[in-house]
Design an enzyme around this catalytic site. Structure first.
Site, PDB file in Angstrom:
ATOM      1  N   HIS A 224       0.835  -1.202   0.000  1.00 27.14           N
ATOM      2  CA  HIS A 224       0.000   0.000   0.000  1.00 27.14           C
ATOM      3  C   HIS A 224       0.875   1.260   0.000  1.00 27.14           C
ATOM      4  O   HIS A 224       0.636   2.180  -0.755  1.00 27.14           O
ATOM      5  CB  HIS A 224      -0.918   0.007   1.226  1.00 27.14           C
ATOM      6  CG  HIS A 224      -2.227  -0.689   0.980  1.00 27.14           C
ATOM      7  ND1 HIS A 224      -2.296  -1.967   0.502  1.00 27.14           N
ATOM      8  CD2 HIS A 224      -3.522  -0.266   1.126  1.00 27.14           C
ATOM      9  CE1 HIS A 224      -3.582  -2.310   0.377  1.00 27.14           C
ATOM     10  NE2 HIS A 224      -4.333  -1.294   0.751  1.00 27.14           N
ATOM     11  N   HIS A 346       1.722  -3.073   9.233  1.00 24.55           N
ATOM     12  CA  HIS A 346       3.168  -3.281   9.005  1.00 24.55           C
ATOM     13  C   HIS A 346       4.045  -2.695  10.115  1.00 24.55           C
ATOM     14  O   HIS A 346       3.598  -1.886  10.921  1.00 24.55           O
ATOM     15  CB  HIS A 346       3.608  -2.661   7.671  1.00 24.55           C
ATOM     16  CG  HIS A 346       3.118  -3.408   6.472  1.00 24.55           C
ATOM     17  ND1 HIS A 346       3.693  -4.576   6.046  1.00 24.55           N
ATOM     18  CD2 HIS A 346       2.119  -3.139   5.605  1.00 24.55           C
ATOM     19  CE1 HIS A 346       3.064  -4.992   4.965  1.00 24.55           C
ATOM     20  NE2 HIS A 346       2.096  -4.138   4.682  1.00 24.55           N
TER      21      HIS A 346
HETATM   22  C1  LIG Z   1      -2.175  14.775 -15.143  1.00 22.54           C
HETATM   23  C2  LIG Z   1      -1.681  14.222 -16.422  1.00 22.54           C
HETATM   24  C3  LIG Z   1      -1.502  12.723 -16.381  1.00 22.54           C
HETATM   25  C4  LIG Z   1      -0.981  12.256 -17.673  1.00 22.54           C
HETATM   26  C5  LIG Z   1      -1.256  10.782 -17.948  1.00 22.54           C
HETATM   27  C6  LIG Z   1      -0.786  10.614 -19.271  1.00 22.54           C
HETATM   28  C7  LIG Z   1      -0.826   9.591 -19.973  1.00 22.54           C
HETATM   29  C8  LIG Z   1      -1.455   8.345 -19.648  1.00 22.54           C
HETATM   30  C9  LIG Z   1      -1.420   7.637 -20.915  1.00 22.54           C
HETATM   31  C10 LIG Z   1      -2.000   6.546 -21.160  1.00 22.54           C
HETATM   32  C11 LIG Z   1      -2.836   5.816 -20.171  1.00 22.54           C
HETATM   33  C12 LIG Z   1      -3.813   5.019 -20.909  1.00 22.54           C
HETATM   34  C13 LIG Z   1      -4.867   4.526 -20.374  1.00 22.54           C
HETATM   35  C14 LIG Z   1      -5.146   4.578 -18.917  1.00 22.54           C
HETATM   36  C15 LIG Z   1      -6.378   3.851 -18.577  1.00 22.54           C
HETATM   37  C16 LIG Z   1      -6.389   2.664 -18.062  1.00 22.54           C
HETATM   38  C17 LIG Z   1      -5.179   1.816 -17.843  1.00 22.54           C
HETATM   39  C18 LIG Z   1      -5.245   1.135 -16.533  1.00 22.54           C
HETATM   40  C19 LIG Z   1      -4.359  -0.060 -16.546  1.00 22.54           C
HETATM   41  C20 LIG Z   1      -4.320  -0.669 -15.183  1.00 22.54           C
HETATM   42  O1  LIG Z   1      -3.588  -0.218 -14.398  1.00 22.54           O
HETATM   43  S1  LIG Z   1      -5.359  -1.987 -14.862  1.00 22.54           S
HETATM   44  C21 LIG Z   1      -4.800  -2.720 -13.388  1.00 22.54           C
HETATM   45  C22 LIG Z   1      -5.221  -2.026 -12.178  1.00 22.54           C
HETATM   46  N1  LIG Z   1      -4.668  -2.748 -11.054  1.00 22.54           N
HETATM   47  C23 LIG Z   1      -4.420  -2.141  -9.928  1.00 22.54           C
HETATM   48  O2  LIG Z   1      -4.624  -0.979  -9.812  1.00 22.54           O
HETATM   49  C24 LIG Z   1      -3.864  -3.023  -8.805  1.00 22.54           C
HETATM   50  C25 LIG Z   1      -3.159  -2.214  -7.757  1.00 22.54           C
HETATM   51  N2  LIG Z   1      -2.945  -3.021  -6.575  1.00 22.54           N
HETATM   52  C26 LIG Z   1      -1.775  -3.575  -6.228  1.00 22.54           C
HETATM   53  O3  LIG Z   1      -0.773  -3.402  -6.867  1.00 22.54           O
HETATM   54  C27 LIG Z   1      -1.787  -4.458  -4.967  1.00 22.54           C
HETATM   55  O4  LIG Z   1      -3.088  -4.779  -4.624  1.00 22.54           O
HETATM   56  C28 LIG Z   1      -1.146  -3.760  -3.745  1.00 22.54           C
HETATM   57  C29 LIG Z   1       0.312  -3.519  -4.054  1.00 22.54           C
HETATM   58  C30 LIG Z   1      -1.833  -2.437  -3.422  1.00 22.54           C
HETATM   59  C31 LIG Z   1      -1.299  -4.620  -2.480  1.00 22.54           C
HETATM   60  O5  LIG Z   1      -0.785  -5.832  -2.657  1.00 22.54           O
HETATM   61  P1  LIG Z   1      -0.837  -6.908  -1.438  1.00 22.54           P
HETATM   62  O6  LIG Z   1       0.058  -6.437  -0.345  1.00 22.54           O
HETATM   63  O7  LIG Z   1      -2.270  -7.001  -0.958  1.00 22.54           O
HETATM   64  O8  LIG Z   1      -0.384  -8.189  -2.042  1.00 22.54           O
HETATM   65  N1  A3P Z   2      -5.141   1.802   4.552  1.00 20.14           N
HETATM   66  C1  A3P Z   2      -5.548   0.538   4.599  1.00 20.14           C
HETATM   67  N2  A3P Z   2      -6.859   0.239   4.795  1.00 20.14           N
HETATM   68  C2  A3P Z   2      -7.263  -1.057   4.866  1.00 20.14           C
HETATM   69  N3  A3P Z   2      -6.446  -2.119   4.735  1.00 20.14           N
HETATM   70  C3  A3P Z   2      -5.132  -1.886   4.527  1.00 20.14           C
HETATM   71  C4  A3P Z   2      -4.622  -0.550   4.455  1.00 20.14           C
HETATM   72  N4  A3P Z   2      -3.276  -0.624   4.259  1.00 20.14           N
HETATM   73  C5  A3P Z   2      -2.969  -1.920   4.210  1.00 20.14           C
HETATM   74  N5  A3P Z   2      -4.075  -2.684   4.369  1.00 20.14           N
HETATM   75  C6  A3P Z   2      -4.148  -4.163   4.369  1.00 20.14           C
HETATM   76  O1  A3P Z   2      -3.029  -4.670   5.090  1.00 20.14           O
HETATM   77  C7  A3P Z   2      -2.451  -5.779   4.412  1.00 20.14           C
HETATM   78  C8  A3P Z   2      -1.011  -5.448   4.043  1.00 20.14           C
HETATM   79  O2  A3P Z   2      -1.028  -4.428   3.077  1.00 20.14           O
HETATM   80  P1  A3P Z   2       0.143  -4.021   2.121  1.00 20.14           P
HETATM   81  O3  A3P Z   2       1.200  -5.080   2.178  1.00 20.14           O
HETATM   82  O4  A3P Z   2      -0.461  -3.865   0.763  1.00 20.14           O
HETATM   83  O5  A3P Z   2       0.639  -2.708   2.655  1.00 20.14           O
HETATM   84  C9  A3P Z   2      -3.301  -6.008   3.171  1.00 20.14           C
HETATM   85  O6  A3P Z   2      -4.197  -7.027   3.497  1.00 20.14           O
HETATM   86  P2  A3P Z   2      -4.665  -8.105   2.434  1.00 20.14           P
HETATM   87  O7  A3P Z   2      -3.553  -8.298   1.451  1.00 20.14           O
HETATM   88  O8  A3P Z   2      -4.950  -9.310   3.237  1.00 20.14           O
HETATM   89  O9  A3P Z   2      -5.880  -7.500   1.837  1.00 20.14           O
HETATM   90  C10 A3P Z   2      -4.009  -4.692   2.961  1.00 20.14           C
HETATM   91  O10 A3P Z   2      -5.275  -4.794   2.349  1.00 20.14           O
END
Ligand SMILES: CCCCC/C=C\C/C=C\C/C=C\C/C=C\CCCC(=O)SCCNC(=O)CCNC(=O)[C@H](O)C(C)(C)COP(=O)(O)O
Ligand code: A3P
Length: 370
Positions: A224, A346
């Site tokens: 996060h 964390h």
């Molecule tokens: C202000 C000017 C800005 C200019 C921008 C300019 C250009 C942009 C050009 C092109 C962009 C084109 C299109 C954009 C539209 C859509 C594209 C979107 C593509 C994606 O990103 S789809 C996937 C979305 N996925 C996520 O967002 C997932 C994010 N989450 C994570 O990474 C994880 O859950 C975590 C790291 C937060 C937590 O992981 P864990 O600890 O739970 O394992």
């Molecule tokens: N601001 C927030 N609000 C709620 N959940 C959060 C959070 N920040 C972290 N977490 C949760 O805490 C865990 C560790 O987060 P991270 O490694 O991405 O920082 C993740 O759980 P889960 O992965 O089980 O959903 C995430 O969803």
């Protein structure tokens, strides 16, 4: 020649580190609960790169237009660099290979754990209360684990069958129908762990989650903190380039507020049933029923029309003419979630490693934006 850093850049580069320190200090006083499964976390933060891309991309189109090829090439390059770093750090993009944050986790001793049953409760067979942090999550994980074990039931020993029946009873909360066997809870935990790790290479938190396991034991850089730092620096970094134009557009549309005010006043001064005077019949001095009916139907219709005008005006003002408002709201939302993470989730070192990994790359990208 040394470049001068502007006040805005000081804000951009210090926002996340300062918030982390602030949140850490607050964590000594505050003891708050944050819902990991709340809609804000699940639909916004965990899909944050999507929302950030859509809003950033939309702002770019509205303020810079698609004609100025030179300017969008640079923005696109910055976007691609940040997206690539997010993908390598947090997602398993190459099949079989873990993302960087999970490699760090496993190299520092972390693994996917399946300590389902409390090893100390040999006779009682209790669920391990440390296996996942809420009852809901524990139940969901058990359901996942149950399905995985069911697929493995061809295993030559009958321990899988035994584990299955025990988990099944917990999932259905039908503890009385437990089939007894000659295993202790600890042995069964070890066994489940062993067959699952033998069956599949569990090297990422995603795989572990999909099997119902618990990702614990190592240094787990905060995903996060990493993602929110990258997203905030991207949005605020790009705002440098569009800020002046966006600011001018915000004030150019001032007439909108007058219009909004007029529509609100209209709603508030609409004649209701009580405000309408009915014409009286000269014959029997009784009020005109048509007037009453009109008073019942007209005000709701007129208010609905006014509400429609207000919503249309607002949507046009925010989404079409001033998407910078969406950008600022999004940064505000990311900042709030960042603060909560620093207070609740964390260790400090895990927060710092998440921050540093995103911060270094984003700083390199935005230090020389022009
Ligand atoms: C202000 C000017 C800005 C200019 C921008 C300019 C250009 C942009 C050009 C092109 C962009 C084109 C299109 C954009 C539209 C859509 C594209 C979107 C593509 C994606 O990103 S789809 C996937 C979305 N996925 C996520 O967002 C997932 C994010 N989450 C994570 O990474 C994880 O859950 C975590 C790291 C937060 C937590 O992981 P864990 O600890 O739970 O394992
Ligand atoms: N601001 C927030 N609000 C709620 N959940 C959060 C959070 N920040 C972290 N977490 C949760 O805490 C865990 C560790 O987060 P991270 O490694 O991405 O920082 C993740 O759980 P889960 O992965 O089980 O959903 C995430 O969803």
């Amino acid at each position: 020649m040394r470049r001068k850093i502007s006040g805005y850049q000081i804000f951009l580069f210090s926002l996340c580190p300062v918030t982390l320190v602030f949140g850490h200090i607050l964590s000594y006083w505050l003891n708050i609960d944050a819902d990991k499964d709340g809609w804000f976390n699940v639909y916004f933060v965990k899909r944050g790169w999507f929302w950030t891309s859509v809003v950033g991309w939309w702002c770019f189109i509205r303020y810079r237009g698609l004609q100025q090829v030179g300017s969008w090439k640079k923005v696109l390059l910055r976007y691609v660099v940040l997206t690539a770093w997010w993908l390598f750090f947090t997602q398993s993009i190459i099949s079989g290979a873990a993302p960087i944050m999970d490699i760090v986790f496993t190299l520092t001793g972390g693994r996917c754990n399946f300590d389902v049953f409390d090893p100390n409760e040999i006779l009682q067979w209790k669920l391990n209360e440390k296996f996942h942090d809420t009852v809901n999550r524990r139940q969901r994980s058990l359901a996942k684990l149950y399905n995985v074990l069911k697929d493995l039931k061809d295993d030559p020993t009958n321990m899988v069958k035994h584990a299955l029946s025990r988990i099944e009873s917990w999932v259905s909360e039908n503890k009385d129908q437990l089939m007894e066997g000659n295993y202790t809870p600890g042995q069964l935990n070890e066994y489940i762990d062993e067959i699952l790790h033998r069956w599949r290479k569990i090297n990422s938190s995603n795989i572990c989650q999909s099997l119902g396991g618990q990702w614990i034991g190592g240094h787990d850089p905060s995903g996060h903190i990493f993602l929110i730092t990258l997203m905030s620096m991207f949005l605020l970094g790009e705002l440098q380039a569009i800020g002046k134009r966006a600011w001018r557009a915000l004030w150019k549309d001032k007439a909108v507020f007058e219009e909004l005010r007029a529509h609100c006043i209209k709603i508030l001064t609409l004649k209701t049933l009580w405000g309408i005077r009915t014409r009286r019949s000269p014959v029997n001095n009784v009020g005109d029923v048509r007037d009453v009916l009109r008073a019942l139907v007209k005000p709701p219709l007129e208010s609905a029309r006014e509400v429609y005008y207000i919503v249309t005006l607002l949507v046009k003002y925010v989404f079409w003419n001033n998407p910078v408002i969406l950008l600022v709201v999004l940064v505000g939302m990311w900042w709030w979630s960042f603060l909560i993470t620093t207070i609740v989730f964390h260790t400090l070192w895990e927060q710092l490693s998440g921050l540093i990994c995103a911060y270094i790359v984003a700083t390199l990208v935005y230090l020389n934006i022009n």
